[in-house]
Design a protein around this motif. Structure first.
Motif, PDB file in Angstrom:
ATOM      1  N   VAL A   7      -8.063  12.985 -42.179  1.00 12.04           N
ATOM      2  CA  VAL A   7      -7.199  12.369 -42.333  1.00 12.04           C
ATOM      3  C   VAL A   7      -6.822  11.901 -40.889  1.00 12.04           C
ATOM      4  CG1 VAL A   7      -4.579  12.498 -42.358  1.00 12.04           C
ATOM      5  CG2 VAL A   7      -6.215  13.206 -44.420  1.00 12.04           C
ATOM      6  N   LEU A   8      -6.404  10.590 -40.547  1.00 11.45           N
ATOM      7  CA  LEU A   8      -5.993  10.383 -39.008  1.00 11.45           C
ATOM      8  C   LEU A   8      -4.596   9.919 -39.155  1.00 11.45           C
ATOM      9  CD1 LEU A   8      -8.981   8.005 -38.145  1.00 11.45           C
ATOM     10  CD2 LEU A   8      -8.925  10.476 -38.210  1.00 11.45           C
ATOM     11  N   LEU A  36      -5.389   7.239 -43.652  1.00 16.01           N
ATOM     12  CA  LEU A  36      -4.684   7.129 -42.662  1.00 16.01           C
ATOM     13  C   LEU A  36      -3.145   7.578 -43.054  1.00 16.01           C
ATOM     14  CD1 LEU A  36      -3.638   5.818 -39.747  1.00 16.01           C
ATOM     15  CD2 LEU A  36      -3.116   3.785 -41.244  1.00 16.01           C
ATOM     16  N   VAL A  37      -2.554   8.293 -42.279  1.00 17.41           N
ATOM     17  CA  VAL A  37      -0.928   8.435 -42.288  1.00 17.41           C
ATOM     18  C   VAL A  37      -0.318   8.021 -41.185  1.00 17.41           C
ATOM     19  CG1 VAL A  37       0.699  10.416 -42.136  1.00 17.41           C
ATOM     20  CG2 VAL A  37      -1.364  10.690 -43.751  1.00 17.41           C
ATOM     21  N   SER A  38       0.779   7.156 -41.344  1.00 18.78           N
ATOM     22  CA  SER A  38       1.527   6.496 -40.165  1.00 18.78           C
ATOM     23  C   SER A  38       2.860   6.257 -40.907  1.00 18.78           C
ATOM     24  CB  SER A  38       0.932   5.255 -39.979  1.00 18.78           C
ATOM     25  OG  SER A  38       1.416   4.780 -38.801  1.00 18.78           O
ATOM     26  N   ASP A  39       3.688   5.310 -40.227  1.00 22.33           N
ATOM     27  CA  ASP A  39       4.918   4.922 -40.726  1.00 22.33           C
ATOM     28  C   ASP A  39       4.794   3.393 -41.522  1.00 22.33           C
ATOM     29  OD1 ASP A  39       4.408   3.321 -38.350  1.00 22.33           O
ATOM     30  OD2 ASP A  39       6.379   4.393 -37.233  1.00 22.33           O
ATOM     31  N   GLU A  40       5.802   2.788 -41.702  1.00 18.02           N
ATOM     32  CA  GLU A  40       5.841   1.485 -42.078  1.00 18.02           C
ATOM     33  C   GLU A  40       5.097   0.604 -41.108  1.00 18.02           C
ATOM     34  OE1 GLU A  40       6.839   0.227 -45.079  1.00 18.02           O
ATOM     35  OE2 GLU A  40       8.371   1.847 -45.914  1.00 18.02           O
ATOM     36  N   ARG A  41       5.395   0.604 -39.644  1.00 20.54           N
ATOM     37  CA  ARG A  41       4.581  -0.339 -38.944  1.00 20.54           C
ATOM     38  C   ARG A  41       3.180  -0.263 -39.147  1.00 20.54           C
ATOM     39  NH1 ARG A  41       7.205   1.383 -33.328  1.00 20.54           N
ATOM     40  NH2 ARG A  41       6.875   3.394 -34.286  1.00 20.54           N
ATOM     41  N   GLY A  42       2.616   1.213 -39.107  1.00 19.64           N
ATOM     42  CA  GLY A  42       1.379   1.404 -38.767  1.00 19.64           C
ATOM     43  C   GLY A  42       0.563   0.912 -40.013  1.00 19.64           C
ATOM     44  N   PHE A  98      -2.873  11.201 -33.290  1.00 21.89           N
ATOM     45  CA  PHE A  98      -2.966  10.452 -32.209  1.00 21.89           C
ATOM     46  C   PHE A  98      -1.607  10.223 -31.529  1.00 21.89           C
ATOM     47  CE2 PHE A  98      -6.965   9.488 -34.318  1.00 21.89           C
ATOM     48  CZ  PHE A  98      -7.740   9.427 -33.267  1.00 21.89           C
ATOM     49  N   GLY A  99      -0.427  10.957 -31.888  1.00 20.32           N
ATOM     50  CA  GLY A  99       0.569  10.963 -31.289  1.00 20.32           C
ATOM     51  C   GLY A  99       1.646  10.273 -31.999  1.00 20.32           C
ATOM     52  N   GLY A 100       2.975  10.432 -31.603  1.00 22.76           N
ATOM     53  CA  GLY A 100       3.977   9.489 -32.203  1.00 22.76           C
ATOM     54  C   GLY A 100       4.500  10.294 -33.473  1.00 22.76           C
ATOM     55  N   TYR A 101       5.641  10.172 -33.536  1.00 22.14           N
ATOM     56  CA  TYR A 101       6.474  11.243 -34.563  1.00 22.14           C
ATOM     57  C   TYR A 101       5.864  11.178 -35.967  1.00 22.14           C
ATOM     58  CZ  TYR A 101       9.826  12.682 -31.065  1.00 22.14           C
ATOM     59  OH  TYR A 101      10.542  13.103 -30.004  1.00 22.14           O
ATOM     60  N   PRO A 102       5.115   9.958 -36.501  1.00 26.89           N
ATOM     61  CA  PRO A 102       4.589   9.805 -37.864  1.00 26.89           C
ATOM     62  C   PRO A 102       3.296  10.862 -38.029  1.00 26.89           C
ATOM     63  CG  PRO A 102       5.115   7.623 -37.114  1.00 26.89           C
ATOM     64  CD  PRO A 102       5.405   8.441 -35.936  1.00 26.89           C
ATOM     65  N   ALA A 103       2.758  11.367 -36.651  1.00 23.78           N
ATOM     66  CA  ALA A 103       1.746  12.184 -36.847  1.00 23.78           C
ATOM     67  C   ALA A 103       2.103  13.581 -37.041  1.00 23.78           C
ATOM     68  CB  ALA A 103       0.897  12.082 -35.689  1.00 23.78           C
ATOM     69  N   LEU A 104       3.183  14.197 -36.882  1.00 22.72           N
ATOM     70  CA  LEU A 104       3.745  15.347 -37.035  1.00 22.72           C
ATOM     71  C   LEU A 104       3.892  16.107 -38.273  1.00 22.72           C
ATOM     72  CD1 LEU A 104       4.645  17.696 -35.421  1.00 22.72           C
ATOM     73  CD2 LEU A 104       6.777  16.976 -35.360  1.00 22.72           C
ATOM     74  N   PRO A 105       4.153  15.232 -39.408  1.00 23.96           N
ATOM     75  CA  PRO A 105       4.341  16.054 -40.785  1.00 23.96           C
ATOM     76  C   PRO A 105       2.772  16.170 -41.149  1.00 23.96           C
ATOM     77  CG  PRO A 105       5.969  14.101 -40.903  1.00 23.96           C
ATOM     78  CD  PRO A 105       5.113  13.993 -39.351  1.00 23.96           C
ATOM     79  N   ALA A 106       1.925  15.321 -40.916  1.00 23.51           N
ATOM     80  CA  ALA A 106       0.554  15.380 -41.111  1.00 23.51           C
ATOM     81  C   ALA A 106       0.021  16.583 -40.652  1.00 23.51           C
ATOM     82  CB  ALA A 106      -0.394  14.305 -40.876  1.00 23.51           C
TER      83      ALA A 106
END
Length: 381
Positions: A7-8, A36-42, A98-106
């Protein structure tokens, strides 16, 4: 090695998504499975994760005072719960942030489930989310030999791998620096990143106009500008009789880099990785509002090596730009030497070394090499 699941997890900006996509491609090529785990933009980032399983997890930002912190904490807990449910079905062998708040929950979900973890830091300053989890992850991959906000006690699990770049940019490394004759065309590429930079549009045309007439007539400029700046910038170049092509987006950036003799740019992590892999000298204008002033830190290695010059935005005036342009541009041999020094800062094996590192987490008893360890100077300041 048998096929593994990875999981990235990355924030939705290009600086996080591009290296994550490069690692995903490398892992898939090696026969592994990637989500991949990210936000709406990612998850909607064009052209990077096509055909790859994607997931959106809620992730608040630690801003807005006590109420904002409570909302962020609630979102993070919800995101962690969703990550744990995802891991029950996808069963990752490692989770890479890879950084950014969307990475934190994963990553929080991985800690809860005892899944091996690593983070990759693109900048020369450890980012906020990576700082939060650095003590708990199994490995830290860095892009620079000197990283600020990295606690010295974490050096033992820190690996210098570099920042992965696109194959099309990496291919430029095997090609020579474009021939520059004393009376030939001098090609300048101006880019402020994916969104452009207003200060470059305001300063660069006037700065180029101050160059000696013979030099100015040789210029061929490609300038990426913000949509609100582009028409005024185009008119300024025309008024000054400087040959220039302008666009709000440069989809062919590797091709633009291929023919550029000099680049004028911000100092984002992806920009520096591409400049050093391709071997292109640059005048760098770090974004002053970047978190922890990380763009100034990014520019330091290439500047100290002699591959370019850094101008603080407070001092980025037409006069200063013209002065630095003449120092770099009027001597073809010096410019070619600067290109070589920029190239020497590149880390073309970044994606290979990063993939080796995460494979070693997924198969800790295997014989997968992670590359020759290289020292990383930690500086918690």
């Amino acid at each position: 090695m048998t096929a593994k699941h990875f999981v990235l997890a990355a924030g939705g900006t290009g600086g996080h998504m591009v290296p994550a996509a490069a690692l995903a491609a490398e892992l898939i090529q090696r026969g592994h499975y990637v989500a991949l785990v990210s936000d709406e933009r990612g998850v909607r980032f064009p052209g990077l994760f096509e055909g790859i399983q994607t997931h959106i997890l809620p992730a608040g930002r630690l801003t807005g005072g006590p109420i904002g912190y409570l909302k962020a904490a609630r979102a993070m807990l919800n995101g962690r719960a969703m990550a744990i449910e995802l891991y029950k079905s996808f069963r990752p062998d490692a989770v890479i942030g890879f950084g950014g708040y969307p990475a934190l929950p994963a990553l929080l979900g991985a800690f809860n489930q005892g899944i091996p973890t690593a983070v990759h830091e693109q900048n020369a300053v450890l980012g906020r989310v990576n700082r939060l989890v650095a003590g708990k992850v199994d490995a830290i991959a860095t892009s620079y030999a000197e990283v600020a906000r990295l606690a010295p006690k974490l050096q033992a699990k820190t690996h210098l791998v570099g920042n992965p770049v696109r194959d099309a940019v990496l291919a430029l490394r095997s090609k020579p620096y474009p021939l520059l004759e004393e009376d030939g065309i001098f090609r300048v590429l101006v880019t402020g990143g994916s969104q452009g930079a207003s200060v470059l549009s305001q300063v660069v045309p006037d700065g180029l106009s101050m160059l000696p007439v013979a030099f100015r007539r040789r210029l061929q400029v490609t300038h990426q500008a913000r949509i609100e700046d582009i028409e005024a910038c185009r008119a300024k170049y025309a008024e000054l009789s400087i040959a220039a092509d302008l666009a709000t987006y440069l989809p062919d950036m590797p091709e633009q880099l291929a023919w550029a003799h000099l680049v004028i740019a911000r100092a984002g992590a992806s920009t520096l990785a591409e400049l050093t892999c391709a071997g292109r000298p640059a005048i760098l204008v770090p974004l002053p509002s970047a978190t922890d002033d990380h763009q100034t830190a990014n520019a330091r290695e290439m500047t100290q090596a002699g591959g370019g010059r850094t101008i603080d935005q407070r001092h980025f005036t037409p006069v200063e730009l013209a002065k630095q342009m003449q120092k770099l541009g009027l001597d073809p041999e010096a410019l070619q030497n600067a290109a070589g020094r920029a190239r020497a800062c590149g880390r073309p094996d970044a994606v290979r070394d990063l993939a080796n590192l995460v494979e070693s987490l997924a198969d800790p008893l295997g014989d997968m090499p992670i590359g020759k360890p290289q020292p990383v100077k930690a500086a918690f300041a």
